[in-house]
Design a protein around this motif. Structure first.
Motif, short mmCIF file in Angstrom:
data_model
loop_
_atom_site.label_atom_id
_atom_site.label_comp_id
_atom_site.label_asym_id
_atom_site.label_seq_id
_atom_site.Cartn_x
_atom_site.Cartn_y
_atom_site.Cartn_z
N MET A 1 1.43 8.14 5.01
CA MET A 1 1.99 7.17 5.95
C MET A 1 1.10 6.99 7.16
O MET A 1 0.77 5.87 7.55
N GLU A 2 0.68 8.10 7.74
CA GLU A 2 -0.11 8.05 8.96
C GLU A 2 -1.46 7.37 8.75
O GLU A 2 -1.86 6.51 9.54
N LYS A 3 -2.15 7.74 7.70
CA LYS A 3 -3.48 7.19 7.43
C LYS A 3 -3.43 5.68 7.15
O LYS A 3 -4.24 4.91 7.70
N LEU A 4 -2.48 5.25 6.33
CA LEU A 4 -2.44 3.84 5.94
C LEU A 4 -1.94 2.95 7.08
O LEU A 4 -2.48 1.85 7.29
N LEU A 5 -0.93 3.40 7.80
CA LEU A 5 -0.46 2.59 8.93
C LEU A 5 -1.52 2.51 10.01
O LEU A 5 -1.68 1.47 10.67
N GLN A 6 -2.27 3.59 10.20
CA GLN A 6 -3.35 3.57 11.19
C GLN A 6 -4.43 2.57 10.78
O GLN A 6 -4.94 1.82 11.61
N ALA A 7 -4.78 2.55 9.49
CA ALA A 7 -5.79 1.61 9.00
C ALA A 7 -5.34 0.17 9.20
O ALA A 7 -6.11 -0.69 9.63
N PRO B 1 7.53 -0.77 17.88
CA PRO B 1 7.57 -1.59 16.66
C PRO B 1 6.18 -1.97 16.17
O PRO B 1 5.28 -2.25 16.97
N PHE B 2 6.01 -1.95 14.87
CA PHE B 2 4.76 -2.37 14.26
C PHE B 2 4.54 -3.84 14.58
O PHE B 2 5.51 -4.61 14.64
N PRO B 3 3.29 -4.27 14.81
CA PRO B 3 3.05 -5.66 15.24
C PRO B 3 3.47 -6.71 14.24
O PRO B 3 3.67 -7.87 14.61
N VAL B 4 3.60 -6.34 12.96
CA VAL B 4 4.04 -7.29 11.94
C VAL B 4 5.21 -6.65 11.18
O VAL B 4 5.39 -5.44 11.22
N PRO B 5 6.03 -7.45 10.49
CA PRO B 5 7.16 -6.88 9.75
C PRO B 5 6.72 -5.79 8.78
O PRO B 5 5.72 -5.93 8.09
N LEU B 6 7.49 -4.71 8.73
CA LEU B 6 7.13 -3.53 7.94
C LEU B 6 8.34 -3.07 7.13
O LEU B 6 9.46 -3.02 7.64
N VAL C 1 4.24 -3.67 3.15
CA VAL C 1 5.17 -2.83 2.38
C VAL C 1 4.48 -1.51 2.12
O VAL C 1 3.44 -1.47 1.45
N LEU C 2 5.03 -0.42 2.63
CA LEU C 2 4.45 0.91 2.47
C LEU C 2 5.32 1.70 1.51
O LEU C 2 6.47 2.02 1.81
N VAL C 3 4.76 2.02 0.34
CA VAL C 3 5.49 2.75 -0.71
C VAL C 3 5.10 4.23 -0.63
O VAL C 3 3.93 4.58 -0.76
N MET D 1 0.85 -1.18 0.00
CA MET D 1 0.00 0.00 0.00
C MET D 1 0.89 1.24 0.00
O MET D 1 2.10 1.14 0.20
N GLY D 2 0.29 2.40 -0.25
CA GLY D 2 1.11 3.61 -0.27
C GLY D 2 0.52 4.71 -1.11
O GLY D 2 -0.69 4.74 -1.39
N SER D 3 1.38 5.63 -1.54
CA SER D 3 0.97 6.81 -2.28
C SER D 3 0.26 6.44 -3.57
O SER D 3 0.62 5.47 -4.24
N LYS D 4 -0.75 7.22 -3.90
CA LYS D 4 -1.46 7.01 -5.15
C LYS D 4 -0.52 7.30 -6.31
O LYS D 4 0.18 8.32 -6.32
N SER D 5 -0.44 6.39 -7.28
CA SER D 5 0.47 6.51 -8.43
C SER D 5 1.91 6.63 -7.97
O SER D 5 2.73 7.30 -8.61
#
Length: 367
Positions: free
Chosen positions: A139-145, A191-196, A124-126, A49-53
């Motif tokens: 970053m904030e919105k997607l990691l929060q979701a 730390p994030f609960p799962v690998p990031l 994976v956050l792009v 997930m991550g930035s649009k385009s």
């Protein structure tokens, strides 16, 4: 004469499940590494997930060695990859999900992150380096979701989910995996609960930024990666070297391969920082460009870094990024033929409404 089995497909599936549970043991606490070493099929799930385009599809295709032209992602798309560990061994499977639309469709993370696979999920956050004003918000919105969905999954009773997964256990495992017990930052990170994995895309555009702006972005992303216990890497679709490095990090999440231990923290070069190899002392304090940190009222270090970053790169107006309630009007999903037919039907509908309105007015005058 060979014996013909009368078992149905459901009987065979139940027998397979019982066999797996017997291998797991009575306490249901089979380590994930055991799944890899005992010759059994290993399955993992990776959510992109991550930035649009921002280049998510390009990175995903490169990681799968697929020579395809990237197309806009429609909402949430699924594909998979397979990799053999050796001769005469079953191929490991990676379930790969890609969330499109930037932050507008973040609720869809509930589909790939489930109680049944949470112990083998990674994210994976792009982030698009060419658009720093959208970077923190995305970053904030997607990691929060993702975190909200993980909280829901961890709250499910153990019998209804993967028995190996529990939030305290996952967080402690991540912390031990990332930092040794004597590391000075152990009490300062979450730390994030799962690998990031954080991937900064479009480095070819980013490298033309002013040096001070590059420094702010690099230090901020280093802090975020260290705070969440994530790995960080910068890539460009125009550089095979950076894409190859990104592929090794993704392969580590998808198949458990070695990710490499090289590190590069030079802002003038693509960053490569595996999780656990950075520290707050190396990162330093939040970078300031005409910003007096003493005037910023922050609740915690994460909030302080956010305020400093957004002073340098003010977030775009929320009106400009207002979520579209009608996906048919989103230019990301445009289709010339379908759109023209829809426009024609809309015109016919408006004409029908006008005719009906005239007839009702006529009936009203007659009465």
């Amino acid at each position: 004469m060979p014996k013909i089995s009368s078992d149905t497909l459901w009987d065979l599936a139940a027998a397979e499940l019982q066999a797996r549970e017997s291998r797991t043991g009575d306490d249901g606490d089979e380590d994930e590494d055991d799944l890899v070493e005992d010759g059994n099929l290993c399955e993992r799930t990776v959510l992109f997930m991550g930035s649009k385009s921002g280049g998510k599809t390009t990175i995903l295709l490169r990681c799968l060695d697929r020579d395809e032209v990237p197309k806009p992602t429609l909402a949430l798309e699924y594909t998979f990859g397979r990799r053999a560990r050796g001769h005469n061994t079953p191929k490991d499977i990676a379930h790969l999900w890609e969330l499109g639309g930037g932050i507008s469709l973040s609720d869809l993370v509930q589909i790939p992150v489930t109680p049944l696979n949470v112990s083998t999920v990674s994210v994976v956050l792009v982030l698009d380096l060419s658009k720093p004003s959208c970077l923190w918000g995305t970053m904030e919105k997607l990691l929060q979701a993702a975190l909200i969905q993980l909280e829901k999954v961890f709250a499910v009773p153990p019998r209804s989910r993967d028995s190996r997964a529990s939030k305290p256990q996952n967080q402690s495992r991540e912390l031990l995996r990332i930092l040794p017990k004597d590391h000075p930052d152990r009490e300062l990170i979450s730390p994030f609960p799962v690998p990031l994995l954080l991937i900064g895309s479009k480095f070819d555009i980013f490298q033309d930024f002013e040096s001070e702006k590059r420094r702010v972005i690099c230090k901020t992303l280093r802090f975020l990666a260290h705070y969440y216990g994530a790995s960080l890497i910068f890539t460009s679709s125009k550089s095979e070297t950076t894409m190859s490095k990104a592929r090794s990090f993704v392969s580590h999440l998808a198949f458990g391969t070695e990710r490499g231990k090289s590190m590069s923290a030079d802002p003038s070069k693509p960053l490569i920082i595996p999780s656990g190899m950075d520290s707050l002392s190396q990162i330093g304090s939040p970078p300031t460009i005409d910003v007096d940190i003493g005037t910023l009222h922050a609740r915690n270090p994460l909030d302080l870094w956010k305020k400093v970053f957004e002073r340098v790169f003010p977030p775009e107006s929320t009106l400009e990024h207002k979520e579209l309630k009608d996906p048919a009007k989103d230019p990301q999903y445009s289709e010339a033929l379908i759109d023209s037919m829809r426009a024609q039907k809309n015109q016919e509908l408006e004409q029908y409404k006008r005719e009906q309105a005239k007839s009702w007015k006529g009936m009203a005058l007659e009465t």
